[in-house]
Write a protein that holds these residues in place. Structure first.
Motif, PDB file in Angstrom:
ATOM      1  N   TRP A   1      35.138  47.502  41.657  1.00  5.89           N
ATOM      2  CA  TRP A   1      34.978  47.104  40.264  1.00  5.89           C
ATOM      3  C   TRP A   1      35.378  48.242  39.340  1.00  5.89           C
ATOM      4  O   TRP A   1      35.319  49.414  39.723  1.00  5.89           O
ATOM      5  CB  TRP A   1      33.523  46.745  39.967  1.00  5.89           C
ATOM      6  N   VAL A   2      35.742  47.891  38.124  1.00  7.49           N
ATOM      7  CA  VAL A   2      36.017  48.871  37.080  1.00  7.49           C
ATOM      8  C   VAL A   2      35.093  48.566  35.911  1.00  7.49           C
ATOM      9  O   VAL A   2      34.943  47.409  35.522  1.00  7.49           O
ATOM     10  CB  VAL A   2      37.490  48.808  36.627  1.00  7.49           C
ATOM     11  N   GLN A   3      34.483  49.620  35.403  1.00  4.08           N
ATOM     12  CA  GLN A   3      33.675  49.515  34.188  1.00  4.08           C
ATOM     13  C   GLN A   3      34.327  50.406  33.143  1.00  4.08           C
ATOM     14  O   GLN A   3      34.531  51.598  33.385  1.00  4.08           O
ATOM     15  CB  GLN A   3      32.245  49.944  34.471  1.00  4.08           C
TER      16      GLN A   3
ATOM     17  N   SER B   1      33.759  50.661  25.653  1.00  2.00           N
ATOM     18  CA  SER B   1      34.380  49.810  24.644  1.00  2.00           C
ATOM     19  C   SER B   1      35.722  50.413  24.240  1.00  2.00           C
ATOM     20  O   SER B   1      35.884  51.630  24.175  1.00  2.00           O
ATOM     21  CB  SER B   1      33.463  49.636  23.432  1.00  2.00           C
TER      22      SER B   1
ATOM     23  N   ARG C   1      32.071  46.435  22.688  1.00  2.00           N
ATOM     24  CA  ARG C   1      31.528  45.894  23.938  1.00  2.00           C
ATOM     25  C   ARG C   1      32.199  46.559  25.135  1.00  2.00           C
ATOM     26  O   ARG C   1      33.420  46.506  25.291  1.00  2.00           O
ATOM     27  CB  ARG C   1      31.795  44.400  23.962  1.00  2.00           C
ATOM     28  N   PRO C   2      31.431  47.215  26.034  1.00  2.97           N
ATOM     29  CA  PRO C   2      32.019  47.734  27.273  1.00  2.97           C
ATOM     30  C   PRO C   2      32.499  46.565  28.139  1.00  2.97           C
ATOM     31  O   PRO C   2      32.044  45.423  27.976  1.00  2.97           O
ATOM     32  CB  PRO C   2      30.884  48.502  27.937  1.00  2.97           C
ATOM     33  N   ILE C   3      33.400  46.844  29.065  1.00  2.00           N
ATOM     34  CA  ILE C   3      34.047  45.812  29.877  1.00  2.00           C
ATOM     35  C   ILE C   3      33.795  46.081  31.351  1.00  2.00           C
ATOM     36  O   ILE C   3      33.863  47.219  31.809  1.00  2.00           O
ATOM     37  CB  ILE C   3      35.561  45.803  29.603  1.00  2.00           C
ATOM     38  N   ALA C   4      33.536  45.022  32.109  1.00  3.64           N
ATOM     39  CA  ALA C   4      33.413  45.103  33.572  1.00  3.64           C
ATOM     40  C   ALA C   4      34.349  44.062  34.168  1.00  3.64           C
ATOM     41  O   ALA C   4      34.413  42.928  33.691  1.00  3.64           O
ATOM     42  CB  ALA C   4      31.976  44.848  34.021  1.00  3.64           C
TER      43      ALA C   4
ATOM     44  N   PHE D   1      32.477  40.645  30.574  1.00  5.05           N
ATOM     45  CA  PHE D   1      33.008  40.479  31.926  1.00  5.05           C
ATOM     46  C   PHE D   1      34.367  39.797  31.875  1.00  5.05           C
ATOM     47  O   PHE D   1      34.540  38.794  31.181  1.00  5.05           O
ATOM     48  CB  PHE D   1      32.057  39.632  32.786  1.00  5.05           C
TER      49      PHE D   1
ATOM     50  N   TYR E   1      31.397  49.021  45.660  1.00  6.18           N
ATOM     51  CA  TYR E   1      30.085  48.423  45.894  1.00  6.18           C
ATOM     52  C   TYR E   1      30.149  47.817  47.290  1.00  6.18           C
ATOM     53  O   TYR E   1      30.729  46.755  47.499  1.00  6.18           O
ATOM     54  CB  TYR E   1      29.763  47.367  44.831  1.00  6.18           C
TER      55      TYR E   1
ATOM     56  N   GLU F   1      35.254  51.613  41.212  1.00  5.34           N
ATOM     57  CA  GLU F   1      34.013  51.985  41.887  1.00  5.34           C
ATOM     58  C   GLU F   1      33.806  51.051  43.068  1.00  5.34           C
ATOM     59  O   GLU F   1      34.135  49.871  42.999  1.00  5.34           O
ATOM     60  CB  GLU F   1      32.830  51.868  40.930  1.00  5.34           C
TER      61      GLU F   1
ATOM     62  N   VAL G   1      27.653  43.485  27.654  1.00  7.55           N
ATOM     63  CA  VAL G   1      28.870  43.848  28.381  1.00  7.55           C
ATOM     64  C   VAL G   1      29.803  42.646  28.360  1.00  7.55           C
ATOM     65  O   VAL G   1      29.349  41.502  28.236  1.00  7.55           O
ATOM     66  CB  VAL G   1      28.549  44.287  29.838  1.00  7.55           C
TER      67      VAL G   1
END
Length: 137
Positions: A100-102, A105, A31-34, A12, A70, A68, A10
């Protein structure tokens, strides 16, 4: 600096210690992003107070993305000398909370990510110009 200490699964993006920032980052393809919209680290009570007024907006390429929540998770922290978040050094357990945002990719090329978050008198505004690398042949 966006590529420093990234895990392999991931990507960041960093928040701020408050205020406004404009950043440009190159991200590997696939790559996914957080990214935090607004977040805090402390004990359970301070996180509950922080989340009581936490709100935020995110736009990717002009389209809204829902953050999201948390509300408070136990996390292991490695506090370095001069730690401005908690003031503690060494390994310790704390409560992490925030919005947070996820993102999956992104397609290769340029993207705009705009983040605004606020909790009481603490606010964050970050504009990212993201460049996703072209896929390798």
């Amino acid at each position: 600096m966006c590529g420093r200490n990234q895990p392999p699964d991931v990507w960041f993006l960093a928040g701020t210690n408050g205020g406004r920032a404009v950043r440009a980052c190159e991200i590997p393809n696939g790559r996914p992003i957080a990214v935090p919209v607004i977040n805090s680290v402390g004990d359970a009570q301070s996180c509950a107070a922080f989340m009581g007024s936490a709100q935020g907006t995110v736009a990717l390429d002009g389209k809204p993305v829902k953050p999201e929540t948390y509300a408070g998770d136990s996390i292991m922290v490695e506090g370095v000398q001069g730690n401005r978040v908690t003031g503690e050094e060494g390994r310790f357990t704390a409560t992490g909370c925030g919005l947070w945002v996820q993102l999956p990719s992104l397609a290769p090329g340029a993207h705009s990510l705009k983040i605004h978050g606020q909790s009481d008198d603490f606010s964050v505004d970050v504009d990212y110009v993201l460049t996703v690398a072209t896929a390798l042949a």
